[in-house]
Design an enzyme around this catalytic site. Structure first.
Site, PDB file in Angstrom:
ATOM      1  N   ASP A  98       5.082  18.701  -4.884  1.00 50.09           N
ATOM      2  CA  ASP A  98       5.993  17.569  -5.084  1.00 50.09           C
ATOM      3  C   ASP A  98       6.820  17.677  -6.348  1.00 50.09           C
ATOM      4  O   ASP A  98       7.965  17.217  -6.398  1.00 50.09           O
ATOM      5  CB  ASP A  98       5.205  16.258  -5.111  1.00 50.09           C
ATOM      6  CG  ASP A  98       4.371  16.119  -6.381  1.00 50.09           C
ATOM      7  OD1 ASP A  98       3.513  17.002  -6.623  1.00 50.09           O
ATOM      8  OD2 ASP A  98       4.570  15.136  -7.123  1.00 50.09           O
TER       9      ASP A  98
ATOM     10  N   GLU B 195      10.292  16.468 -16.043  1.00 48.43           N
ATOM     11  CA  GLU B 195       9.671  16.928 -14.801  1.00 48.43           C
ATOM     12  C   GLU B 195      10.593  16.650 -13.612  1.00 48.43           C
ATOM     13  O   GLU B 195      11.092  15.540 -13.462  1.00 48.43           O
ATOM     14  CB  GLU B 195       8.322  16.248 -14.569  1.00 48.43           C
ATOM     15  CG  GLU B 195       7.588  16.801 -13.345  1.00 48.43           C
ATOM     16  CD  GLU B 195       6.166  16.289 -13.213  1.00 48.43           C
ATOM     17  OE1 GLU B 195       5.354  16.959 -12.558  1.00 48.43           O
ATOM     18  OE2 GLU B 195       5.861  15.210 -13.768  1.00 48.43           O
TER      19      GLU B 195
ATOM     20  N   ASP C 132       3.595  20.155 -10.656  1.00 49.56           N
ATOM     21  CA  ASP C 132       2.191  20.517 -10.491  1.00 49.56           C
ATOM     22  C   ASP C 132       1.995  21.281  -9.182  1.00 49.56           C
ATOM     23  O   ASP C 132       2.960  21.660  -8.523  1.00 49.56           O
ATOM     24  CB  ASP C 132       1.299  19.267 -10.542  1.00 49.56           C
ATOM     25  CG  ASP C 132       1.785  18.178  -9.569  1.00 49.56           C
ATOM     26  OD1 ASP C 132       2.399  18.533  -8.546  1.00 49.56           O
ATOM     27  OD2 ASP C 132       1.549  16.989  -9.839  1.00 49.56           O
TER      28      ASP C 132
ATOM     29  N   TYR D 296       0.387   8.511  -6.640  1.00 52.72           N
ATOM     30  CA  TYR D 296       1.315   7.963  -5.651  1.00 52.72           C
ATOM     31  C   TYR D 296       0.667   6.769  -4.952  1.00 52.72           C
ATOM     32  O   TYR D 296       0.457   6.774  -3.750  1.00 52.72           O
ATOM     33  CB  TYR D 296       1.740   9.040  -4.641  1.00 52.72           C
ATOM     34  CG  TYR D 296       2.656  10.087  -5.254  1.00 52.72           C
ATOM     35  CD1 TYR D 296       4.007   9.806  -5.455  1.00 52.72           C
ATOM     36  CD2 TYR D 296       2.166  11.327  -5.645  1.00 52.72           C
ATOM     37  CE1 TYR D 296       4.847  10.749  -6.034  1.00 52.72           C
ATOM     38  CE2 TYR D 296       3.002  12.271  -6.218  1.00 52.72           C
ATOM     39  CZ  TYR D 296       4.345  11.978  -6.416  1.00 52.72           C
ATOM     40  OH  TYR D 296       5.179  12.908  -6.994  1.00 52.72           O
TER      41      TYR D 296
END
Length: 626
Positions: free
Chosen positions: A75, A472, A78, A227
Site C-alpha cells: 500500500d 510516505e 511498508d 486502516y
C-alpha cells in the site's frame, strides 16, 4: 510608499503572475504516476517490468493458510498488503479509465493503466476462493514496521487474515465488490471472459457483504491501527451497488440505491472528504451521474437528495458553501497532517468528473454562495494538480521524479535501500534502520511517480525519511490522479460525457450486457422489490435549544417484513452522540430490549435517541429468521 517597498511589491506581483500562468507537462506526470504502481508490486514480476530496481517478493504469501496469495500491491512505504486500501486503489483507477480512457489511449498510457488494474484484480480473485471468504490482509503492521527491509528479503510475519460469514467485513467485501465490478467494465471488450469472471466475483462479494454485516476491522483486528473502518460499512454497500449498477444496468442495484439511500447515509451526509475509508462523496457523485442520465426512474426524489449532497461537496471545495473545506495559504485542500495528499487527489478527481457531467448536461453548479460554471470546477482541479507539481509557495514538486525540486528522502523501504539486484548482501530487520533509514542522503532508487503525503496546513514540508506523515507515498494517492491528469491533458473545453445516456468508454470497453458469469453466486440475490426482509426508517420527532445548542429526538422504526419470526437481532449504530432508549447494548452492537426476545412476522419495534447531530447510521448487522 518607498521605492524599495514598490520594488518588493512588483517582484511579489510578478511572482504571483508566474504562479498563476505556469504550465506543466501533464503527459509526463501521467506517465510517471502510472509507473509508480510497478514499484509497489508484490509477487512474481513480469518480463516487461519497467521499474528495474525491484525484484520478486512475497512468493510464499498465503502458503501457511493453504491459499495462493502471491501478487497484489504494497500500500505504501511498508511491505504489508492491506485489502481495503488496495481495493479502493483499484476502484478509483478503474473509474479514471472508464471516464478518461480515450485520453489515456491517445497519450499511450491506457495499456499501462489497464495492466495496473489487472495486477490488483488477479490478486483479488485469489483472495476470494469461496463466495463467503475473502482474505483482507497479508502481514501485519506491527511486525512490519519494526523492521526496515527490502520487500525482496523481508523476514517479517506473512500471516494471512480473512473475513467469512462468522467473522464478517462488509466494508472490505463491499469495496472489493466495487473494484471487481468497475474492472469488469474496463475489460469488457479486450477480455470478455475475464470481465465476466470479475463480475461474478463482484456479485458474490456484494451478497456476502450485504448478508453478513459487520466491520472488517472487528474481524481482522490487526488492521485497526493502520486502516481502521471509522465510517462503518454502509458507504461501501452503497458504493458497491452503484458500481454493480454501472456494470450491469440491473434494476436490483438501482433499487438498492433508491431504497437504502436515506437509511444508509447516502442522502444524509454532507462530506468533506473522499478516500479509502469514507466513500459517500463518491457514491453521491456516481448517483448524480445516474440521475443526469435520466435513469433514476421511481427513485428520482431520492437520487436528487444524493445529488444535493454531491453538489454540497463540490461547493465546499470552492469556498461557496456554508461549511467549506480548509485550504493552506497556498490554496491546497487540507484535511489532516498525515498523508493529506490522498484527499487532494480524490477530491480533484471528483471535481473533474462532475465538471464534465455538468457541462454535458448544460447546467451550472448550484451553491449557497452563488452558481458556479463547470469550467470553474475544472479550474479548481487544475489548481490542485498544479500545486502538487510545483506551483506552491515552496516551489516543490510532491511527485517524485517530476521537475527538479522533488522529495529525495522518501519514507519507503524499497527505494531507500540499495537495490537487491545491485547488492544482495542481506539487510537485517533492525540493521536496515541503522544503515539505510537513518541515512541522510538521497534514496539510491528513485521512486518515480510516487505522490508523497505533502505539506502541512501552512505549506511547510520537511524532506526527511523519518517524516512519514509528509514523505510516505501510497497507491491511493496516485489512483485518482490518473484520471485528473488525463482530463487536464485535453484542456479546458471540448470534452463531452454524452449525458443523458450512457457515458463514453475507452476502446477496450464496449457498452453491452456482460457475459453470464460461469461461477454463479451460491445464493441468488433477494428480489429487487425487497432488498432485505428487515426495513429501517428514521424520523425526527422533535427539537429544542439548550444553552445555545440544538438537540434532536429521532424515532427509529425496525419492521420485520418476512413471513418468519425475527430472532438474534444485532443492530449496528454509528455516529450516535447521545442517549438511546428501547434497545439493549451488548458489546459494540444493540439488540432487542430486555422485555422482547423476538419480533413476529409483519410487526415493528421502535427505539429513540437524542443528540445534536444528523441521524445516526443505523443498520442490521446480524439476525436469524425462524
Amino acid at each position: 510608499m518607498s521605492s524599495s517597498t514598490s520594488t518588493i511589491s512588483v517582484l511579489l506581483f510578478l511572482g504571483l503572475v508566474q504562479f498563476a500562468v505556469s504550465g506543466h507537462d501533464y503527459k509526463q506526470a501521467l506517465s510517471k504516476s502510472i509507473l509508480f504502481f510497478e514499484a509497489q508490486r508484490s509477487g512474481h514480476l513480469p518480463p516487461n517490468q519497467r521499474v528495474s530496481w525491484r525484484s520478486h517478493s512475497g512468493l510464499n504469501d498465503g502458503k501457511s493458510s493453504g491459499v495462493d496469495l502471491v501478487g497484489g500491491y504494497y500500500d505504501a512505504g511498508d511491505n504489508v498488503k492491506f485489502g481495503l486500501p488496495m481495493a479502493f486503489t483499484v476502484t478509483t483507477m478503474c473509474w479514471s479509465i472508464i471516464e478518461y480512457g480515450g485520453q489515456l489511449e491517445s497519450n499511450g498510457e491506457l495499456g499501462n493503466a489497464i495492466d495496473a488494474v489487472k495486477w490488483g484484480t488477479d490478486y483479488f480473485i485469489k483472495a476470494h476462493p469461496e463466495p463467503n471468504v475473502l482474505y483482507g490482509e497479508v502481514g501485519d503492521g506491527k511486525s512490519d514496521h519494526y523492521c526496515w527491509q527490502r520487500p525482496e528479503e523481508m523476514t517479517t510475519d506473512r500471516r494471512a487474515y480473512k473475513i467469512d460469514r462468522n467473522n464478517p467485513g462488509s466494508d472490505l467485501a463491499g469495496e472489493t465488490a466495487a473494484a471487481m465490478a468497475a474492472a469488469s467494465i474496463v475489460f469488457r471488450r479486450s477480455d470478455p471472459s475475464y470481465s465476466a469472471e470479475l463480475l461474478c466475483h463482484a456479485h458474490e462479494l456484494f451478497e456476502f457483504a450485504d448478508k453478513y454485516r459487520g466491520k472488517y476491522d472487528s474481524s481482522i483486528t490487526v488492521a485497526q491501527k493502520y486502516y481502521g473502518s471509522v465510517s462503518g460499512y454502509n458507504d461501501e454497500l452503497l458504493w458497491a451497488a452503484a458500481w454493480l449498477y454501472q456494470a450491469t444496468n440491473d434494476k436490483y442495484y438501482l433499487d438498492y440505491l433508491g431504497k437504502n439511500g436515506d437509511s444508509m447515509g447516502g442522502t444524509g451526509w454532507s462530506m468533506r472528504e473522499f478516500g479509502w475509508d469514507v466513500k459517500y462523496a463518491g457514491v453521491q457523485t456516481l448517483v448524480a451521474k445516474i440521475l443526469m442520465q435520466g435513469k433514476a426512474g421511481e427513485h428520482t426524489a431520492v437520487f436528487e437528495r444524493y445529488q444535493e449532497k454531491a453538489e454540497q461537496f463540490m461547493c465546499s471545495m470552492l469556498g461557496k458553501s456554508t461549511k467549506n473545506i480548509q485550504k493552506t495559504p497556498g490554496g491546497l485542500i487540507f484535511r489532516q497532517r498525515w498523508n493529506n495528499m490522498q484527499f487532494v487527489t480524490s477530491a480533484s478527481f471528483l471535481a473533474a468528473v462532475y465538471s464534465d457531467y455538468l457541462s454535458s448536461s448544460k447546467r451550472n453548479l448550484r451553491c449557497s454562495q452563488g452558481n458556479v460554471s463547470p469550467s470553474q470546477l475544472l479550474d479548481f482541479s487544475k489548481s490542485q494538480v498544479d500545486y502538487i507539481l510545483g506551483d506552491n509557495p515552496r516551489g516543490t514538486s510532491y511527485m517524485v521524479g517530476y521537475g527538479h525540486n522533488y522529495p529525495r528522502q522518501v519514507h519507503h523501504r524499497g527505494s531507500s535501500i540499495v537495490s537487491y539486484k545491485v547488492d544482495q548482501k542481506f539487510v537485517t530487520c533492525r540493521g536496515g534502520y541503522a544503515t539505510w533509514y537513518s541515512r541522510k542522503a538521497s534514496d539510491p532508487n528513485v521512486l518515480t511517480g510516487a505522490l508523497v503525503g505533502g505539506p502541512d496546513a501552512y505549506d511547510n514540508f520537511a524532506d526527511n525519511r523519518d517524516n512519514y506523515e509528509q514523505t510516505e507515498p501510497t497507491t491511493y494517492n496516485n489512483a485518482p490522479l490518473l484520471g485528473v491528469l488525463a482530463r487536464l491533458i485535453s484542456g479546458p473545453t471540448g470534452f463531452d460525457q454524452r449525458l443523458p445516456g450512457v457515458s463514453p468508454t475507452p476502446s477496450p470497453v464496449i457498452i453491452k450486457p456482460a457475459p453470464i458469469p460461469k461461477r454463479k453466486p451460491t445464493t441468488p440475490p433477494a428480489p429487487a422489490s425487497s432488498p432485505s426482509p428487515i426495513t429501517i426508517s428514521q424520523k425526527m420527532t422533535s427539537s429544542w435549544i439548550n444553552e445555545g445548542k440544538v438537540y434532536y429526538r429521532y424515532s427509529t422504526k425496525l419492521t420485520n417484513r418476512s413471513t418468519k419470526r425475527l430472532k438474534n437481532l444485532k443492530i449496528s449504530i454509528t455516529k450516535l452522540y447521545g442517549p438511546i432508549w428501547g434497545v439493549t447494548k451488548t458489546g459494540n452492537s444493540y439488540g432487542f430490549p430486555s422485555w422482547m426476545k423476538s419480533l413476529p412476522a409483519g410487526k415493528s419495534m421502535e427505539f429513540v435517541y437524542i443528540h445534536s447531530a444528523a441521524p445516526a447510521n443505523v443498520s442490521v448487522s446480524n439476525y436469524s429468521l425462524e
